[in-house]
Scaffold this active site. Structure first.
Site, PDB file in Angstrom:
ATOM      1  N   ASP A   1      43.335  39.135  33.698  1.00 44.04           N
ATOM      2  CA  ASP A   1      44.223  38.029  34.130  1.00 44.04           C
ATOM      3  C   ASP A   1      43.302  36.817  34.107  1.00 44.04           C
ATOM      4  OD1 ASP A   1      46.400  37.321  36.122  1.00 44.04           O
ATOM      5  OD2 ASP A   1      44.821  36.325  37.204  1.00 44.04           O
TER       6      ASP A   1
ATOM      7  N   GLU B   1      30.554  51.365  27.414  1.00 40.86           N
ATOM      8  CA  GLU B   1      30.015  52.555  27.819  1.00 40.86           C
ATOM      9  C   GLU B   1      30.822  53.750  28.004  1.00 40.86           C
ATOM     10  OE1 GLU B   1      28.822  51.051  31.781  1.00 40.86           O
ATOM     11  OE2 GLU B   1      28.034  49.258  30.975  1.00 40.86           O
TER      12      GLU B   1
HETATM   13  C1  GLC Z   1      48.034  35.107  35.908  1.00 44.82           C
HETATM   14  C2  GLC Z   1      49.172  36.206  36.499  1.00 44.82           C
HETATM   15  C3  GLC Z   1      50.097  35.394  37.469  1.00 44.82           C
HETATM   16  C4  GLC Z   1      49.047  35.015  38.551  1.00 44.82           C
HETATM   17  C5  GLC Z   1      47.768  34.179  38.126  1.00 44.82           C
HETATM   18  C6  GLC Z   1      46.986  34.196  39.113  1.00 44.82           C
HETATM   19  O1  GLC Z   1      48.833  34.071  35.227  1.00 44.82           O
HETATM   20  O2  GLC Z   1      49.977  36.577  35.236  1.00 44.82           O
HETATM   21  O3  GLC Z   1      51.118  36.053  38.010  1.00 44.82           O
HETATM   22  O4  GLC Z   1      49.710  34.285  39.608  1.00 44.82           O
HETATM   23  O5  GLC Z   1      47.161  34.806  36.928  1.00 44.82           O
HETATM   24  O6  GLC Z   1      46.307  35.289  39.482  1.00 44.82           O
END
Ligand code: GLC
Length: 474
Positions: A143, A199
């Site tokens: 993310d 790993e």
């Molecule tokens: C990314 C995710 C989103 C989330 C953001 C914060 O963009 O796709 O859904 O709100 O990160 O983690």
């Protein structure tokens, strides 16, 4: 659940509202028995403010974990340390009154940013990755990676002069994020993460990056160049952002494919949990054409749940909105409504009351009903996936742009002497094409009735029709 899972308070457990760790282990084992791989969403940039690490960090400026997050003294006027903005709007800094210091949150105030400059933080995050890799997960969707490295001097982001509609000092888009993200250590950090994957055997991570370069391709390419492409690749989000026009898609895909070196895996998608659904953006018929495109391009294809059914965005009344981003762009709830399994109450998703309302089209658009209809969106996806699974050309073949048309996107996939020609009509009108020398058979079409038809020198694509033609060779 302030940001529906993107505010993690424990990296090594399952939230009881979703089940248990054993459930998760069973899921992985059962998926593997069926040759399905499981990737987890991993959130490296921030935790929940309810994570014990943050609670400890916040407890005192002298806490051992103070430096695990990003704390700064106020600016001279007592305000936030700099002008950085939260993606969700407003300052990215939250004042913590007891200590008089601010902490950084690139997203919600309930999502404080971890300090990746701190060695112990990096160690802790890598051991969280191992926790899941040890349990057999095949990798991660990582993310918001752009934020994993920031400017060391915390300089102000410059104002974006082109963002005329953005509220200055509030909307994230009012600034160019040259200092608050994409910092000098970004790739070093991603490489640390891929070294953990190394790993193990056969693990992979897909990064969620939103490059702010004018030329998106250059932005995406940096991720292939900066991180071992055998272990990681970035999403290509242009399938979501480009206007639905054949020349626009043609230009982008051709240039992107031309930039792919051996070993680079392109990752295409036309939708996700942050953006309006494809069937709503381009219409029902064109969404099916998009499916043919998605599943005939090289690399990995990401299908967002419900796309295979033609699910739409759902209007969420003000009192039912859950997404903290709701103030902007109608929030993200419309594309997050319950999966439509059947025409039973609540679309067969639950017997309880779901967080978000079920779409009122569920009696028509659901797995059970569509499974029985050969011309349904679901059956189109099934045919495409079946074809893709058994087609070596689609999986390993080269990509080559062919004739340019105003309304039809066309490309060829080739392996040895086997050729597939993909023709996608982006318009609402029939398109008559004359292709001298073309002889072949339509193997998949958005229009079920056209499958099996032979093509000889010319063909007429119906409105929004997408076809895959197996080209005959002598
Ligand atoms: C990314 C995710 C989103 C989330 C953001 C914060 O963009 O796709 O859904 O709100 O990160 O983690």
């Amino acid at each position: 659940m302030a940001d529906f899972g993107y505010d993690v308070s424990n990296y090594t457990d399952v939230d009881p509202i979703f089940g248990t760790l054993e459930d998760m282990e069973t899921l992985v084992v059962e998926a593997h028995k069926r040759s399905i791989k499981v990737l987890l969403d991993f959130v490296p940039n921030h935790t929940s403010d309810e994570h014990p690490w943050f609670i400890e960090s916040r407890s005192s400026p002298t806490s051992d974990k103070r430096d695990w997050y990003i704390w700064r003294d106020p600016a001279a006027d007592g305000g936030p340390p700099n002008n950085w903005l939260s993606v969700f709007g407003g300052s990215a800094w939250q004042l913590d009154e007891p200590s008089g210091q601010y902490y950084l949150h690139s997203f919600l105030a309930k999502q404080p940013d971890l300090n990746w400059d701190n060695d112990t933080v990096r160690k802790a995050m890598k051991s969280a990755m191992r926790f899941w890799l040890d349990r057999g997960v095949d990798g991660f969707r990582v993310d918001a990676v752009d934020w994993m490295s920031k400017d060391a001097a915390f300089r102000d982001d410059p104002v974006d002069e082109n963002a005329i509609d953005a509220v200055p000092g509030y909307d994230h888009s009012s600034l160019r994020h040259v200092y608050s993200r994409d910092g000098p250590h970004l790739f070093e950090r991603l490489n640390e993460m891929t070294s953990v994957l190394e790993e193990y055997k056969d693990r992979f991570m897909i990064t969620e990056a939103h490059p702010e370069t004018d030329d998106k391709i250059t932005g995406y390419l940096r991720y292939y160049q900066g991180v071992n492409p055998h272990l990681s690749a970035p999403f290509n989000f242009q399938g979501i952002y480009l206007p639905w026009k054949a020349p626009e898609f043609g230009r982008f895909i051709d240039t992107f494919q031309a930039a792919m070196k051996p070993g680079y895996v392109p990752i295409y998608t036309v939708g996700n949990h942050d953006e309006s659904r494809i069937a709503t953006r381009v219409g029902n018929a064109a969404a099916r054409t998009a499916a043919v495109m998605l599943l005939t391009l090289p690399g990995m294809a990401f299908i967002y749940y419900g796309e295979e059914l033609g699910m739409h965005d759902v209007d969420i009344s003000q009192d039912k909105i859950r997404d903290p981003f709701a103030g902007k762009q109608n929030g993200r709830d419309p594309e997050r409504t319950p999966m439509q399994w059947s025409n039973a109450p609540q679309a067969g998703f639950t017997t309880a009351t779901p967080w978000l309302p079920v779409s009122d089209d569920y009696k028509r658009i659901n797995v059970h009903t569509e499974a029985a209809d050969p011309s349904s969106s679901l059956n189109l996806y099934k045919r495409l996936l079946r074809f893709r699974n058994q087609s070596r050309v689609l999986r390993y073949g080269s990509y080559k742009p062919v004739t340019k048309y105003e309304h039809v996107l066309s490309y060829e996939r080739r392996l040895g002497n086997e050729i597939l020609l993909v023709l996608l009509n982006f318009s609402d009108l029939n398109q008559k094409l004359v292709i001298n020398d073309l002889e072949g058979t339509i193997v998949v079409s958005t229009h079920f009735e056209d499958e099996g038809a032979t093509v000889n020198g010319h063909l007429t694509l119906q409105a929004n029709e997408g076809v895959v033609i197996q080209v005959s060779h002598d």
